[in-house]
Motif scaffolding. Structure first.
Motif, PDB file in Angstrom:
ATOM      1  N   LEU A  57       0.823  -1.206   0.000  1.00 17.08           N
ATOM      2  CA  LEU A  57       0.000   0.000   0.000  1.00 17.08           C
ATOM      3  C   LEU A  57       0.858   1.258   0.000  1.00 17.08           C
ATOM      4  N   LEU A  58       1.943   1.252   0.784  1.00 15.42           N
ATOM      5  CA  LEU A  58       2.747   2.455   0.974  1.00 15.42           C
ATOM      6  C   LEU A  58       3.893   2.601  -0.020  1.00 15.42           C
ATOM      7  N   LEU A  59       4.477   1.488  -0.449  1.00 15.12           N
ATOM      8  CA  LEU A  59       5.738   1.557  -1.188  1.00 15.12           C
ATOM      9  C   LEU A  59       5.656   1.089  -2.641  1.00 15.12           C
ATOM     10  N   ALA A  60       4.545   0.518  -3.061  1.00 13.07           N
ATOM     11  CA  ALA A  60       4.479   0.001  -4.429  1.00 13.07           C
ATOM     12  C   ALA A  60       4.745   1.074  -5.492  1.00 13.07           C
ATOM     13  N   PRO A  61       4.237   2.314  -5.347  1.00 16.35           N
ATOM     14  CA  PRO A  61       4.584   3.330  -6.355  1.00 16.35           C
ATOM     15  C   PRO A  61       6.084   3.618  -6.426  1.00 16.35           C
ATOM     16  N   VAL A  78      18.334  -8.790  -5.669  1.00 15.84           N
ATOM     17  CA  VAL A  78      18.593  -8.158  -4.369  1.00 15.84           C
ATOM     18  C   VAL A  78      17.474  -8.479  -3.385  1.00 15.84           C
ATOM     19  N   ALA A  79      16.221  -8.459  -3.862  1.00 17.51           N
ATOM     20  CA  ALA A  79      15.084  -8.761  -2.986  1.00 17.51           C
ATOM     21  C   ALA A  79      15.149 -10.202  -2.487  1.00 17.51           C
ATOM     22  N   ASP A  80      15.484 -11.131  -3.360  1.00 21.27           N
ATOM     23  CA  ASP A  80      15.603 -12.531  -2.933  1.00 21.27           C
ATOM     24  C   ASP A  80      16.736 -12.709  -1.929  1.00 21.27           C
ATOM     25  N   LEU A  81      17.868 -12.065  -2.172  1.00 22.00           N
ATOM     26  CA  LEU A  81      18.993 -12.158  -1.238  1.00 22.00           C
ATOM     27  C   LEU A  81      18.611 -11.574   0.117  1.00 22.00           C
ATOM     28  N   GLY A  82      17.931 -10.427   0.098  1.00 22.01           N
ATOM     29  CA  GLY A  82      17.510  -9.799   1.350  1.00 22.01           C
ATOM     30  C   GLY A  82      16.536 -10.662   2.131  1.00 22.01           C
ATOM     31  N   ARG A  83      15.582 -11.295   1.422  1.00 21.05           N
ATOM     32  CA  ARG A  83      14.616 -12.153   2.112  1.00 21.05           C
ATOM     33  C   ARG A  83      15.290 -13.407   2.678  1.00 21.05           C
ATOM     34  N   THR A 116       7.458  -6.469  -1.940  1.00 21.48           N
ATOM     35  CA  THR A 116       6.835  -5.411  -2.739  1.00 21.48           C
ATOM     36  C   THR A 116       7.715  -5.055  -3.929  1.00 21.48           C
ATOM     37  N   PHE A 117       8.993  -4.833  -3.687  1.00 23.26           N
ATOM     38  CA  PHE A 117       9.909  -4.486  -4.776  1.00 23.26           C
ATOM     39  C   PHE A 117      10.063  -5.646  -5.758  1.00 23.26           C
ATOM     40  N   PHE A 118      10.100  -6.875  -5.235  1.00 27.19           N
ATOM     41  CA  PHE A 118      10.224  -8.029  -6.117  1.00 27.19           C
ATOM     42  C   PHE A 118       9.004  -8.144  -7.028  1.00 27.19           C
ATOM     43  N   GLU A 119       7.802  -8.079  -6.450  1.00 23.56           N
ATOM     44  CA  GLU A 119       6.580  -8.310  -7.224  1.00 23.56           C
ATOM     45  C   GLU A 119       6.384  -7.252  -8.306  1.00 23.56           C
ATOM     46  N   VAL A 120       6.648  -5.988  -7.978  1.00 24.28           N
ATOM     47  CA  VAL A 120       6.487  -4.932  -8.972  1.00 24.28           C
ATOM     48  C   VAL A 120       7.485  -5.132 -10.106  1.00 24.28           C
ATOM     49  N   SER A 121       8.721  -5.451  -9.789  1.00 25.57           N
ATOM     50  CA  SER A 121       9.738  -5.668 -10.822  1.00 25.57           C
ATOM     51  C   SER A 121       9.432  -6.906 -11.652  1.00 25.57           C
ATOM     52  N   TYR A 122       8.966  -7.948 -10.991  1.00 20.02           N
ATOM     53  CA  TYR A 122       8.641  -9.195 -11.698  1.00 20.02           C
ATOM     54  C   TYR A 122       7.491  -8.995 -12.685  1.00 20.02           C
ATOM     55  N   GLN A 123       6.426  -8.304 -12.248  1.00 21.70           N
ATOM     56  CA  GLN A 123       5.310  -8.055 -13.151  1.00 21.70           C
ATOM     57  C   GLN A 123       5.716  -7.148 -14.315  1.00 21.70           C
ATOM     58  N   SER A 124       6.667  -6.258 -14.067  1.00 21.85           N
ATOM     59  CA  SER A 124       7.130  -5.351 -15.112  1.00 21.85           C
ATOM     60  C   SER A 124       8.095  -6.033 -16.072  1.00 21.85           C
ATOM     61  N   TRP A 125       8.823  -7.019 -15.587  1.00 22.90           N
ATOM     62  CA  TRP A 125       9.856  -7.690 -16.379  1.00 22.90           C
ATOM     63  C   TRP A 125       9.293  -8.790 -17.266  1.00 22.90           C
ATOM     64  N   LEU A 126       8.193  -9.418 -16.836  1.00 17.52           N
ATOM     65  CA  LEU A 126       7.662 -10.574 -17.556  1.00 17.52           C
ATOM     66  C   LEU A 126       7.344 -10.290 -19.022  1.00 17.52           C
ATOM     67  N   PRO A 127       6.704  -9.149 -19.365  1.00 17.26           N
ATOM     68  CA  PRO A 127       6.448  -8.903 -20.796  1.00 17.26           C
ATOM     69  C   PRO A 127       7.722  -8.850 -21.624  1.00 17.26           C
ATOM     70  N   GLN A 128       8.800  -8.307 -21.054  1.00 21.17           N
ATOM     71  CA  GLN A 128      10.090  -8.286 -21.750  1.00 21.17           C
ATOM     72  C   GLN A 128      10.634  -9.689 -21.941  1.00 21.17           C
ATOM     73  N   LEU A 129      10.502 -10.492 -20.899  1.00 20.39           N
ATOM     74  CA  LEU A 129      11.112 -11.814 -20.893  1.00 20.39           C
ATOM     75  C   LEU A 129      10.465 -12.751 -21.901  1.00 20.39           C
TER      76      LEU A 129
END
Length: 444
Positions: A57-61, A78-83, A116-129
């Protein structure tokens, strides 16, 4: 299946499947550790739940802005390493007899932020991939993995906690993120976006550009409105379902678990058949119809319960489970298909923030209405709101879209500028208000 031999996608899919199962372990293990080992109560468990969703809610934008400025694959790594490190600190602290509630809160919060950072990047990257023409297939496979994890992961996590203890079980979840990280590292695809550092706009200007695209494009605007309203109603219904099952139908925990297990199975069935359904109904009609049927399901819960009790609840849960993934898969795929790739992060971030906000509000409002109107009346309101969300699509170009953009249709981006959708080299939107469903095949 076009993605059957797509090695990069299969690596991503494998990593996500493993980490989805791990998520279910921590979803149960963290509250168990708080309650059983640290003598926590409802308040502590509630805080852990809030820390899981509040970052969206707070950080997705902000996560969307980052995803559009730097390598999305790098953000995911980085998100996976951090988790992995955050969750791994719990069994280490447990072994040293130094686990505290504050430590668990910090881990839950960090995990939520990184997710949050992982999911936003993943959804954005999939069309490219995988390309826009493969989005429905890709999102379907990923949704199936999530659904299987939902159906099986919680039970497996419970058994693991029983055998190893909550703290040691969290170790297993930590290592699932390490598996996901390795899968990302061996993916050969790299971001192809063109960066012009000297002309890069300020963060505020870029976020405004993403919002203009989201609300200026009639297809994206229609999907956003419908998705927020549908999720609001569905969250209200979900908050009431389990209470109705226990308080009105007087079911046992085993019966409630069985009903939700049936729903999980039908979620998988719905995901598998989602593409076939759109071929029969068209994409736009599928989105409208699935939302309407989902809302009708919540309204019919009291009827099914009154007529057939436990069996009636199972039937309604099966219907809800069947249509839910169809709506989710096609909304996400269409958003990914019509959004200029260089703005995908900001559009996804803004949308996810609103959707998670709607989910949080829906659970709260559903509970409050249940107390004020009674469970039957509150379920009717939840269903009606969900239906209205689906019907809002009739006022947008979405209802007329026949199929997902792809192939020749993908050669024209939604802003009317020439480019190749999904490569990340599209020209930036200059007038989002003139965007339309040109990527999709439209008809009555």
């Amino acid at each position: 299946m076009a993605l059957g031999r797509h090695s990069d996608f299969n690596r991503l899919w494998f990593g996500q499947t493993v980490s989805n199962f791990g998520d279910k372990i921590s979803l149960l293990a963290l509250p168990t550790l708080a309650v059983v080992f640290l003598d926590g109560g409802a308040f502590e468990v509630g805080v852990l739940g809030a820390l899981r969703f509040l970052p969206f809610l707070l950080l997705a934008p902000i996560a969307g802005l980052v995803a559009d400025r730097v390598s999305r694959r790098t953000v995911m790594i980085v998100a996976d390493l951090g988790r992995f490190l955050a969750l791994g600190s719990i069994p280490l602290a447990f072994a040293l007899d130094s686990v505290t509630m504050t430590h668990i809160y910090i881990v839950a919060g960090l995990t939520g932020i990184l997710t949050t950072f992982f999911e936003v990047s993943y959804q954005s990257w999939l069309p490219q991939l995988i390309g826009t023409e493969n989005l429905v297939e890709g999102n379907t496979k990923l949704q199936i993995s999530r659904s299987v994890a939902e159906a099986v992961g919680a039970g497996a996590g419970g058994a693991l906690i029983q055998v190893l203890g909550a703290a040691r079980a969290i170790t297993a979840d930590a290592f699932t993120f390490l598996v996901s990280l390795i899968a990302l590292l061996v993916i050969r695809h790299r971001d192809t976006r063109v960066r012009v550092e000297e002309t890069k706009a300020s963060a505020k200007a870029e976020m405004k550009e993403g919002l203009r695209t989201l609300f200026g494009n009639p297809v994206l605007r229609g999907l956003f409105t419908a998705n927020v309203v549908v999720n609001l109603g569905a969250a209200m219904g979900d908050a009431l379902l389990i209470v109705y099952a226990y308080k009105v139908l007087d079911l046992s925990p085993g019966q409630v678990g069985a009903a939700f297990a049936v729903m999980s199975v039908f979620v998988i069935v719905g995901a598998v058949l989602s593409e076939q359904v759109t071929k029969v109904l068209t994409l736009g009609r599928t989105l409208v119809l699935t939302a309407v049927v989902l809302g009708a399901g919540y309204i019919l819960v009291p009827t099914g319960g009154a007529v057939a009790g436990f069996a009636g609840l199972i039937v309604v849960q099966a219907v809800i489970g069947f249509v839910s993934p169809m709506f989710d898969i096609h909304v996400l795929s269409l958003v990914q298909g019509v959004t200029p790739n260089e703005q995908m992060g900001r559009v996804s971030g803004a949308a996810l923030s609103a959707v998670y906000g709607a989910l949080s509000l829906g659970y709260f409002v559903g509970g409050a209405l249940g107390e004020a109107l009674g469970l039957t009346g509150a379920l009717a309101v939840a269903g009606a709101i969900t239906i209205v969300g689906g019907l809002t699509l009739l006022g947008s170009p979405v209802a007329a879209i026949k199929e997902m953009p792809g192939g020749d249709a993908a050669d024209q981006d939604t802003t009317g500028t020439t480019g190749t959708t999904g490569t990340g080299q599209d020209a930036p939107a200059t007038d989002p208000a003139q965007s339309s469903a040109e990527d999709a095949k439209v008809g009555a």
